[in-house]
Design a protein around this motif. Structure first.
Motif, short mmCIF file in Angstrom:
data_model
loop_
_atom_site.label_atom_id
_atom_site.label_comp_id
_atom_site.label_asym_id
_atom_site.label_seq_id
_atom_site.Cartn_x
_atom_site.Cartn_y
_atom_site.Cartn_z
N PRO A 252 0.88 -1.04 0.01
CA PRO A 252 0.01 -0.03 0.04
C PRO A 252 0.87 1.28 -0.05
O PRO A 252 1.94 1.15 0.41
CB PRO A 252 -0.82 -0.03 1.22
CG PRO A 252 -0.81 -1.54 1.54
CD PRO A 252 0.35 -2.37 1.20
N ASP A 253 0.33 2.30 -0.91
CA ASP A 253 1.18 3.64 -0.82
C ASP A 253 1.56 4.32 0.65
O ASP A 253 2.66 4.61 0.73
CB ASP A 253 0.30 4.50 -1.65
CG ASP A 253 0.29 4.25 -3.17
OD1 ASP A 253 1.04 3.64 -3.31
OD2 ASP A 253 -0.58 4.88 -3.80
N HIS A 254 0.59 4.02 1.49
CA HIS A 254 1.00 4.71 2.79
C HIS A 254 2.17 4.04 3.58
O HIS A 254 2.61 4.67 4.33
CB HIS A 254 -0.30 4.67 3.86
CG HIS A 254 -0.83 3.50 4.36
ND1 HIS A 254 -1.35 2.67 3.55
CD2 HIS A 254 -0.38 2.73 5.60
CE1 HIS A 254 -1.50 1.40 4.60
NE2 HIS A 254 -1.08 1.46 5.47
N ILE A 255 2.55 2.87 3.17
CA ILE A 255 3.73 2.28 3.75
C ILE A 255 4.93 2.56 2.88
O ILE A 255 5.93 2.92 3.42
CB ILE A 255 3.42 0.78 3.81
CG1 ILE A 255 2.29 0.56 4.99
CG2 ILE A 255 4.52 -0.11 4.58
CD1 ILE A 255 1.71 -0.94 5.31
N LEU A 256 4.49 2.17 1.59
CA LEU A 256 5.74 2.26 0.78
C LEU A 256 6.21 3.55 0.60
O LEU A 256 7.34 3.93 0.57
CB LEU A 256 5.25 2.09 -0.68
CG LEU A 256 6.13 1.57 -1.54
CD1 LEU A 256 7.51 0.62 -1.50
CD2 LEU A 256 5.62 1.57 -3.07
N LEU A 257 5.43 4.56 0.55
CA LEU A 257 5.84 6.10 0.59
C LEU A 257 6.00 6.91 1.68
O LEU A 257 6.09 8.19 1.91
CB LEU A 257 4.83 6.81 -0.70
CG LEU A 257 4.50 5.78 -1.87
CD1 LEU A 257 3.60 6.79 -2.68
CD2 LEU A 257 5.97 5.83 -2.48
N LYS A 258 5.87 6.27 2.82
CA LYS A 258 5.87 6.87 4.20
C LYS A 258 7.07 7.46 4.42
O LYS A 258 8.52 6.99 4.10
CB LYS A 258 5.83 5.92 5.03
CG LYS A 258 5.80 6.47 6.55
CD LYS A 258 5.44 5.61 7.75
CE LYS A 258 5.55 6.13 8.95
NZ LYS A 258 5.01 5.10 9.88
N PRO A 259 7.50 9.02 4.69
CA PRO A 259 8.74 9.47 4.69
C PRO A 259 9.31 9.31 6.04
O PRO A 259 9.73 10.50 6.74
CB PRO A 259 8.27 10.92 4.44
CG PRO A 259 6.81 11.02 4.94
CD PRO A 259 6.21 9.65 4.69
N GLY A 260 9.36 8.11 6.43
CA GLY A 260 9.98 7.99 7.87
C GLY A 260 10.04 6.57 8.16
O GLY A 260 9.61 5.62 7.37
N PRO A 261 10.52 6.39 9.51
CA PRO A 261 10.45 4.93 9.88
C PRO A 261 9.01 4.40 9.87
O PRO A 261 8.27 4.79 10.03
CB PRO A 261 11.39 4.87 11.28
CG PRO A 261 12.05 6.19 11.49
CD PRO A 261 11.17 7.05 10.34
N LEU A 262 9.19 2.88 9.58
CA LEU A 262 7.87 2.02 9.44
C LEU A 262 7.67 1.82 11.15
O LEU A 262 8.47 1.28 11.81
CB LEU A 262 7.97 1.04 8.73
CG LEU A 262 8.21 1.38 7.13
CD1 LEU A 262 8.24 -0.07 6.36
CD2 LEU A 262 7.22 2.26 6.62
N SER A 263 6.37 1.59 11.48
CA SER A 263 6.00 0.98 12.57
C SER A 263 6.24 -0.63 12.56
O SER A 263 6.49 -1.26 11.10
CB SER A 263 4.33 1.26 12.69
OG SER A 263 3.75 0.73 11.77
N GLU A 264 6.01 -1.31 13.62
CA GLU A 264 6.24 -2.77 13.53
C GLU A 264 5.22 -3.33 12.55
O GLU A 264 5.69 -4.29 11.89
CB GLU A 264 6.03 -3.20 15.00
CG GLU A 264 6.32 -4.74 15.19
CD GLU A 264 6.21 -5.22 16.28
OE1 GLU A 264 6.02 -6.69 16.70
OE2 GLU A 264 6.22 -4.61 17.28
N GLY A 265 3.73 -2.97 12.60
CA GLY A 265 2.67 -3.61 11.70
C GLY A 265 3.08 -3.05 10.19
O GLY A 265 2.92 -3.99 9.44
N GLU A 266 3.75 -1.95 10.07
CA GLU A 266 3.78 -1.51 8.64
C GLU A 266 5.20 -2.31 8.13
O GLU A 266 5.11 -2.81 6.95
CB GLU A 266 4.19 -0.12 8.74
CG GLU A 266 3.14 0.59 8.75
CD GLU A 266 3.22 2.15 9.10
OE1 GLU A 266 2.46 2.98 8.97
OE2 GLU A 266 4.45 2.56 9.41
N PHE A 267 6.16 -2.53 9.04
CA PHE A 267 7.32 -3.28 8.58
C PHE A 267 7.07 -4.61 8.17
O PHE A 267 7.54 -5.26 7.43
CB PHE A 267 8.62 -3.37 9.59
CG PHE A 267 9.60 -3.86 9.10
CD1 PHE A 267 10.32 -3.34 8.39
CD2 PHE A 267 10.14 -5.04 9.88
CE1 PHE A 267 11.64 -3.69 7.85
CE2 PHE A 267 11.28 -5.72 9.41
CZ PHE A 267 12.15 -5.11 8.56
N THR A 268 6.40 -5.45 9.24
CA THR A 268 5.87 -6.75 8.77
C THR A 268 4.96 -6.79 7.49
O THR A 268 5.27 -7.73 6.56
CB THR A 268 4.74 -6.95 9.98
OG1 THR A 268 4.92 -7.17 11.11
CG2 THR A 268 3.98 -8.52 9.50
#
Length: 390
Positions: A252-268
């Motif tokens: 999803p774009d909100h994860i792939l294009l996030k301008p910062g470190p990912l949360s644990e769920g996003e990294f999963t």
């Protein structure tokens, strides 16, 4: 030789030809050319008289003269005496067969020599037949006709083979262009979704090529390697390398294009992209007739480039040599380029620090042999980074 006979012989040495453009023969094919070689004028005269009505006949009274005529205009067949001064028939035959212009011209020896060893020597030189003196006109005509027919068939097959080779080469070039176009479209799709990576895919492709070529040229650096690294394999691996992150198109774009470190769920969720990429490529390979071929390395790289040498990577927790070599090469290339590149969440590391981090992870994250190749290829890595900088 009396003057009258000398004049007659000089005229005989010119090619004897039939008029192929006479009325009624305008559509006739050109007459086959025979080259008759003999140091005895009477023998040349005999053969010319016997053959000139059906063929264009050239005459040579020495081996040197025969080679000169044959090189200027290769004949369709050579009738060659064996016993001649200065250069005998065997030597002439060897010269004819060593010259690309005349090597396919059939040579028939016409000789009084009839011992088995004489014939064996002639065949070893490249002759196709023997006619023994004194000659029999019907035998001469029959042998000449037979070998000209054979040459016609061989020439036809040779032309057909050349044509088929050209067609095959053209088809292979078309397949290669289609393959490259397919890869380009896939890579472009991945780049379109992940705009922050810039020339990352090109740099990693060239890093992978540099690593593979070094290991191929220095097999002692990877003594346990069983996977091939010939030039064609290296080219396939390098062309497949840009597809390592093709699975990110499913993130999803909100994860792939996030301008910062990912949360644990996003990294999963992000960690699923190797399986997404592998599945996309697997389906494409099935549609193209199976997994073997140019997508096989792309599938290996897409799925396994986040595996770690110590087995702590993902998605399959493979370890050591169980990780495909193509993916082990990609792992070093990918991490090195991520370290030296600017990201929204980090500044680029200098080359020396990036290389030290790679070195520190040899035997844990990375294949130690691939790390040694990277250390040996540092100058090439720097050049690639400069050439394809963002």
């Amino acid at each position: 030789m009396p003057p009258a006979h000398a004049a007659s012989f000089r005229s005989m040495m010119n090619p004897i030809t039939a008029d192929a453009t006479a009325p009624g023969s305008l559509m006739s094919p050109p007459l086959p050319t025979l080259l008759v070689v003999d140091d005895t004028p009477a023998n040349l005269s005999l053969m010319a008289g016997l053959l000139h009505q059906e063929y264009r006949v050239k005459l040579a009274n020495s081996g040197a003269r025969a080679l000169d005529l044959a090189q200027r205009e290769p004949p369709d067949l050579v009738l060659l005496d064996v016993m001649m001064p200065e250069m005998d028939g065997y030597a002439v035959c060897r010269h004819l067969k060593s010259d690309p212009r005349t090597r396919d011209v059939p040579v028939i020896f016409v000789t009084a020599m009839s011992q088995p060893d004489d014939e064996t020597r002639g065949f070893e030189c490249g002759a196709v037949d023997f006619i023994h003196k004194p000659i029999s006109p019907p035998i001469v005509r029959a042998r000449v006709r037979t070998h000209l027919q054979l040459k016609t068939w061989q020439d036809s097959l040779r032309r057909r083979s050349t044509g088929l080779e050209l067609q095959l080469r053209q088809r292979l070039e078309e397949v290669e262009r289609l393959r490259d176009t397919t890869l380009f479209v896939m890579v472009s799709l991945a780049e379109f979704r992940d705009e922050d990576t810039g020339n990352h895919v090109k740099r990693t492709q060239e890093y992978v090529r540099a690593l593979a070529e070094y290991l191929a040229e220095n097999p002692e650096c990877m003594p346990g390697r069983t996977e091939p690294l010939d030039p064609s394999t290296i080219e396939l691996i390098a062309k497949s390398a840009p597809l390592h992150d093709i699975g990110k198109v499913a993130i999803p774009d909100h994860i792939l294009l996030k301008p910062g470190p990912l949360s644990e769920g996003e990294f999963t969720e992000m960690r699923k992209h190797p399986l997404h990429g592998w599945e996309m490529l697997r389906r494409a390979a099935q549609r193209m007739g199976g997994e073997q071929g140019f997508l096989s390395y792309a599938m290996q790289i897409a799925r396994h480039h986040h595996e770690r040498w110590d087995g702590t990577g993902y998605p399959d927790r493979l370890a050591g040599n169980a990780i495909p070599l193509s993916a082990r090469l990609m792992a070093v290339a990918d991490v090195y380029d991520a370290l030296i590149s600017r990201r929204p969440y980090k500044e680029p590391y200098p080359h020396a620090e990036a290389i030290q981090r790679i070195r520190d992870q040899a035997g844990r994250h990375f294949d130690p042999d691939v790390v040694r190749a990277a250390l040996a290829q540092q100058e090439r890595f720097l050049s690639i980074a400069a050439t394809w900088r963002d």
